[in-house]
Design a protein around this motif. Structure first.
Motif, PDB file in Angstrom:
ATOM      1  N   LEU A  94       9.191   9.358  -8.299  1.00 54.54           N
ATOM      2  CA  LEU A  94      10.334   8.532  -7.873  1.00 54.54           C
ATOM      3  C   LEU A  94      10.493   7.297  -8.753  1.00 54.54           C
ATOM      4  O   LEU A  94       9.508   6.768  -9.276  1.00 54.54           O
ATOM      5  CB  LEU A  94      10.134   8.065  -6.423  1.00 54.54           C
ATOM      6  CG  LEU A  94       9.942   9.141  -5.363  1.00 54.54           C
ATOM      7  CD1 LEU A  94       9.559   8.500  -4.030  1.00 54.54           C
ATOM      8  CD2 LEU A  94      11.212   9.965  -5.200  1.00 54.54           C
ATOM      9  N   PHE A 152      11.640   3.588  -3.892  1.00 54.23           N
ATOM     10  CA  PHE A 152      11.625   4.126  -2.534  1.00 54.23           C
ATOM     11  C   PHE A 152      12.936   3.768  -1.844  1.00 54.23           C
ATOM     12  O   PHE A 152      13.432   2.643  -1.983  1.00 54.23           O
ATOM     13  CB  PHE A 152      10.469   3.535  -1.728  1.00 54.23           C
ATOM     14  CG  PHE A 152       9.114   3.969  -2.205  1.00 54.23           C
ATOM     15  CD1 PHE A 152       8.684   5.279  -2.044  1.00 54.23           C
ATOM     16  CD2 PHE A 152       8.260   3.065  -2.805  1.00 54.23           C
ATOM     17  CE1 PHE A 152       7.423   5.681  -2.478  1.00 54.23           C
ATOM     18  CE2 PHE A 152       6.997   3.457  -3.245  1.00 54.23           C
ATOM     19  CZ  PHE A 152       6.582   4.770  -3.077  1.00 54.23           C
ATOM     20  N   GLN A 160       5.114  11.037  -6.534  1.00 55.34           N
ATOM     21  CA  GLN A 160       6.277  11.773  -6.012  1.00 55.34           C
ATOM     22  C   GLN A 160       7.425  11.810  -7.030  1.00 55.34           C
ATOM     23  O   GLN A 160       8.521  12.271  -6.712  1.00 55.34           O
ATOM     24  CB  GLN A 160       6.753  11.140  -4.694  1.00 55.34           C
ATOM     25  CG  GLN A 160       5.749  11.352  -3.549  1.00 55.34           C
ATOM     26  CD  GLN A 160       6.085  10.522  -2.308  1.00 55.34           C
ATOM     27  OE1 GLN A 160       7.226  10.182  -2.043  1.00 55.34           O
ATOM     28  NE2 GLN A 160       5.055  10.194  -1.539  1.00 55.34           N
ATOM     29  N   ASP A 162      15.326   7.468   2.441  1.00 53.30           N
ATOM     30  CA  ASP A 162      15.099   8.926   2.541  1.00 53.30           C
ATOM     31  C   ASP A 162      13.620   9.273   2.523  1.00 53.30           C
ATOM     32  O   ASP A 162      13.247  10.419   2.797  1.00 53.30           O
ATOM     33  CB  ASP A 162      15.749   9.653   1.361  1.00 53.30           C
ATOM     34  CG  ASP A 162      17.254   9.595   1.436  1.00 53.30           C
ATOM     35  OD1 ASP A 162      17.777   9.399   2.547  1.00 53.30           O
ATOM     36  OD2 ASP A 162      17.907   9.735   0.380  1.00 53.30           O
ATOM     37  N   HIS A 163      12.786   8.317   2.133  1.00 50.96           N
ATOM     38  CA  HIS A 163      11.365   8.635   1.939  1.00 50.96           C
ATOM     39  C   HIS A 163      10.505   8.275   3.147  1.00 50.96           C
ATOM     40  O   HIS A 163      10.809   7.344   3.875  1.00 50.96           O
ATOM     41  CB  HIS A 163      10.853   7.913   0.683  1.00 50.96           C
ATOM     42  CG  HIS A 163      11.613   8.297  -0.541  1.00 50.96           C
ATOM     43  ND1 HIS A 163      12.332   7.399  -1.301  1.00 50.96           N
ATOM     44  CD2 HIS A 163      11.828   9.521  -1.108  1.00 50.96           C
ATOM     45  CE1 HIS A 163      12.930   8.039  -2.291  1.00 50.96           C
ATOM     46  NE2 HIS A 163      12.654   9.325  -2.195  1.00 50.96           N
ATOM     47  N   TRP A 164       9.440   9.060   3.282  1.00 45.75           N
ATOM     48  CA  TRP A 164       8.481   8.843   4.372  1.00 45.75           C
ATOM     49  C   TRP A 164       7.080   8.739   3.797  1.00 45.75           C
ATOM     50  O   TRP A 164       6.752   9.403   2.814  1.00 45.75           O
ATOM     51  CB  TRP A 164       8.522  10.011   5.365  1.00 45.75           C
ATOM     52  CG  TRP A 164       9.679   9.908   6.316  1.00 45.75           C
ATOM     53  CD1 TRP A 164      10.917  10.467   6.164  1.00 45.75           C
ATOM     54  CD2 TRP A 164       9.712   9.194   7.552  1.00 45.75           C
ATOM     55  NE1 TRP A 164      11.711  10.152   7.228  1.00 45.75           N
ATOM     56  CE2 TRP A 164      11.006   9.375   8.106  1.00 45.75           C
ATOM     57  CE3 TRP A 164       8.786   8.432   8.262  1.00 45.75           C
ATOM     58  CZ2 TRP A 164      11.381   8.807   9.329  1.00 45.75           C
ATOM     59  CZ3 TRP A 164       9.158   7.870   9.480  1.00 45.75           C
ATOM     60  CH2 TRP A 164      10.454   8.064  10.002  1.00 45.75           C
ATOM     61  N   ASN A 165       6.282   7.916   4.438  1.00 48.16           N
ATOM     62  CA  ASN A 165       4.870   7.774   4.072  1.00 48.16           C
ATOM     63  C   ASN A 165       4.156   9.107   4.333  1.00 48.16           C
ATOM     64  O   ASN A 165       4.116   9.579   5.463  1.00 48.16           O
ATOM     65  CB  ASN A 165       4.264   6.651   4.927  1.00 48.16           C
ATOM     66  CG  ASN A 165       2.794   6.448   4.670  1.00 48.16           C
ATOM     67  OD1 ASN A 165       2.127   7.293   4.074  1.00 48.16           O
ATOM     68  ND2 ASN A 165       2.276   5.319   5.123  1.00 48.16           N
ATOM     69  N   GLN A 166       3.588   9.681   3.269  1.00 50.34           N
ATOM     70  CA  GLN A 166       2.905  10.979   3.412  1.00 50.34           C
ATOM     71  C   GLN A 166       1.409  10.862   3.157  1.00 50.34           C
ATOM     72  O   GLN A 166       0.685  11.848   3.209  1.00 50.34           O
ATOM     73  CB  GLN A 166       3.473  11.980   2.398  1.00 50.34           C
ATOM     74  CG  GLN A 166       4.946  12.254   2.571  1.00 50.34           C
ATOM     75  CD  GLN A 166       5.537  12.998   1.371  1.00 50.34           C
ATOM     76  OE1 GLN A 166       4.829  13.626   0.595  1.00 50.34           O
ATOM     77  NE2 GLN A 166       6.843  12.928   1.215  1.00 50.34           N
ATOM     78  N   HIS A 211       6.529   4.350   2.577  1.00 47.13           N
ATOM     79  CA  HIS A 211       5.532   4.795   1.591  1.00 47.13           C
ATOM     80  C   HIS A 211       4.152   4.290   1.999  1.00 47.13           C
ATOM     81  O   HIS A 211       4.029   3.299   2.718  1.00 47.13           O
ATOM     82  CB  HIS A 211       5.883   4.321   0.180  1.00 47.13           C
ATOM     83  CG  HIS A 211       5.563   2.874  -0.082  1.00 47.13           C
ATOM     84  ND1 HIS A 211       4.372   2.464  -0.629  1.00 47.13           N
ATOM     85  CD2 HIS A 211       6.265   1.755   0.140  1.00 47.13           C
ATOM     86  CE1 HIS A 211       4.367   1.152  -0.742  1.00 47.13           C
ATOM     87  NE2 HIS A 211       5.497   0.695  -0.286  1.00 47.13           N
ATOM     88  N   ASP A 271       2.082   6.330  -4.771  1.00 45.51           N
ATOM     89  CA  ASP A 271       2.949   7.394  -4.225  1.00 45.51           C
ATOM     90  C   ASP A 271       4.232   7.538  -5.036  1.00 45.51           C
ATOM     91  O   ASP A 271       4.741   8.650  -5.218  1.00 45.51           O
ATOM     92  CB  ASP A 271       3.358   7.095  -2.773  1.00 45.51           C
ATOM     93  CG  ASP A 271       2.198   7.157  -1.801  1.00 45.51           C
ATOM     94  OD1 ASP A 271       1.074   7.441  -2.244  1.00 45.51           O
ATOM     95  OD2 ASP A 271       2.427   6.892  -0.602  1.00 45.51           O
TER      96      ASP A 271
END
Ligand code: NDP
Length: 345
Positions: free
Chosen positions: A143, A146, A141, A149-153, A132, A137
């Protein structure tokens, strides 16, 4: 899979030194790929550890930014631990100082693993910074927490470039992994690392933040910023477990707990009373907007991170690696003891 010899990058650093110690004590031969072989002060603590260890330590020279630099050191190794990457928030040129070493370094090290023909396993030190970006975020998102499965976007060259460097590097590693079938990739994603240091030369933010906090930089208060925390010895253990467990797969978030930096200071204060000039109060967000520059915080960072709690799910590290976490209370105390004993505060 039998592993005897491991090439380690970043072994001179805060995390890397504990990884090298664990490898040597567990009988692995270590090829330490140091940036400058003639700068003995960077690895003399490891030479001492090697005298008592079961494995042998060899010093090689390689630089993340030099293409082909790791090729010789990787030849004949069965595994690679790629830990090296600059962890600094004090930079002038983020492209040169963060992104290039992280991304080009990952390419160089993983290409060396492939060219060796012998490397079967790569353990990469990524970060929750690749999971993240900003604390907000989680909310944006939708959520609850974290996970792997999660990626820093949300990080970029201009906003949170360190986190961006870790995201690019980990993505590149997975891309290179998918393009070959010689080595398996295991990724460790530590949250903020604390605990005693074996090296006196590291410039890691883990050490700098503790120095600042104990030294009184935040004595008038601290913005509410949330992080995961994990002991450096547990991070090293996770690297070894990832190396040894044949069924281990994918990414692994490491965090004993998530809490605010102010709560972390409170844990230290509970044990040491007024021995250090620790922060005791929260600086309200409106004020952080005005004085954030004193802590190196830009407006966008303040807006998207101050006063937003985060939660990190580290169950996979317990379930699949079998990691048992050291309590943050113990890690913090051991770090304070080590730093005071060495007059670092
Ligand atoms: P350190 O600064 O202590 O270690 C960084 C290591 O990388 C050092 O060994 C350093 O070598 C090496 N390095 C840097 N640039 C180069 C280069 N151009 N060529 C070769 N080696 C280089 O930091 P940490 O131990 O804290 O961090 C290690 C890894 O862990 C990094 O990948 C970091 O992103 C990651 N991480 C750290 C966390 C933390 O809280 N500390 C949390 C999550 C991830 P030298 O000794 O010569 O400077």
């Amino acid at each position: 899979m039998e592993i005897n010899t491991v090439m380690v990058t970043g072994g001179t650093g805060y995390i890397g030194s504990w990884v090298v110690k664990d490898l040597l004590e567990n009988g692995y031969n270590v090829r330490l790929a140091a940036r400058n072989k003639s700068n003995k002060s960077k690895f003399e603590h490891l030479l001492k550890i090697a005298e008592a260890g079961r494995g042998a330590l060899d010093i090689w020279e390689a630089d993340l930014l030099k293409e082909g630099s790791f090729d010789e050191a990787a030849k004949g190794c069965e595994a690679v631990m790629h830990i090296a990457s600059p962890f600094t928030l004090r930079f002038k040129d983020p492209q040169k100082e963060l992104i290039d070493p992280a991304l080009k370094g990952t390419r160089n090290v993983l290409n060396a693993a492939t060219k060796s023909g012998t490397v079967k396993k790569v353990v990469l030190t990524s970060s929750v910074a690749a999971v993240h970006g900003d604390a907000i975020d989680m909310q944006e998102q939708g959520l609850e927490e974290f996970t792997e499965d999660h990626w820093n976007q949300t990080s970029s060259l201009k906003h949170q470039p360190y986190s961006y460097s870790k995201t690019l590097a980990e993505k590149e590693a997975w891309k290179m992994h998918d393009a070959q079938d010689q080595w398996k990739l295991l990724v460790i994603n530590p949250s903020f690392v604390i605990g005693p240091s074996l090296t006196k030369t590291s410039d890691s933010e883990s050490i700098n933040l503790m120095k600042d906090m104990l030294g009184g930089k935040y004595k008038t208060g601290m913005p509410e910023l949330w992080f995961g925390f994990v002991d450096v010895r547990d991070v090293a253990k996770a690297h070894l477990l990832a190396l040894e467990k044949d069924y281990a797969e994918g990414r692994h978030i490491l965090a004993e707990r998530t809490m605010s930096m102010l709560d972390y200071a409170g844990i230290i204060g509970e044990k040491y009373g007024d021995e250090f000039k620790l922060p005791k109060s929260k600086i309200p967000k409106w004020m952080v907007y005005m004085i954030g520059w004193m802590f190196g915080m830009k407006r966008t960072f303040v807006k998207r991170n101050v006063d937003y709690p985060i939660r990190l799910n580290s169950e996979k590290s317990k379930r699949e690696l079998g990691l048992n976490y050291t309590s943050i209370e113990e890690s913090a105390a051991d770090m304070v003891e080590q730093m005071t004993a060495q007059n670092l505060i």
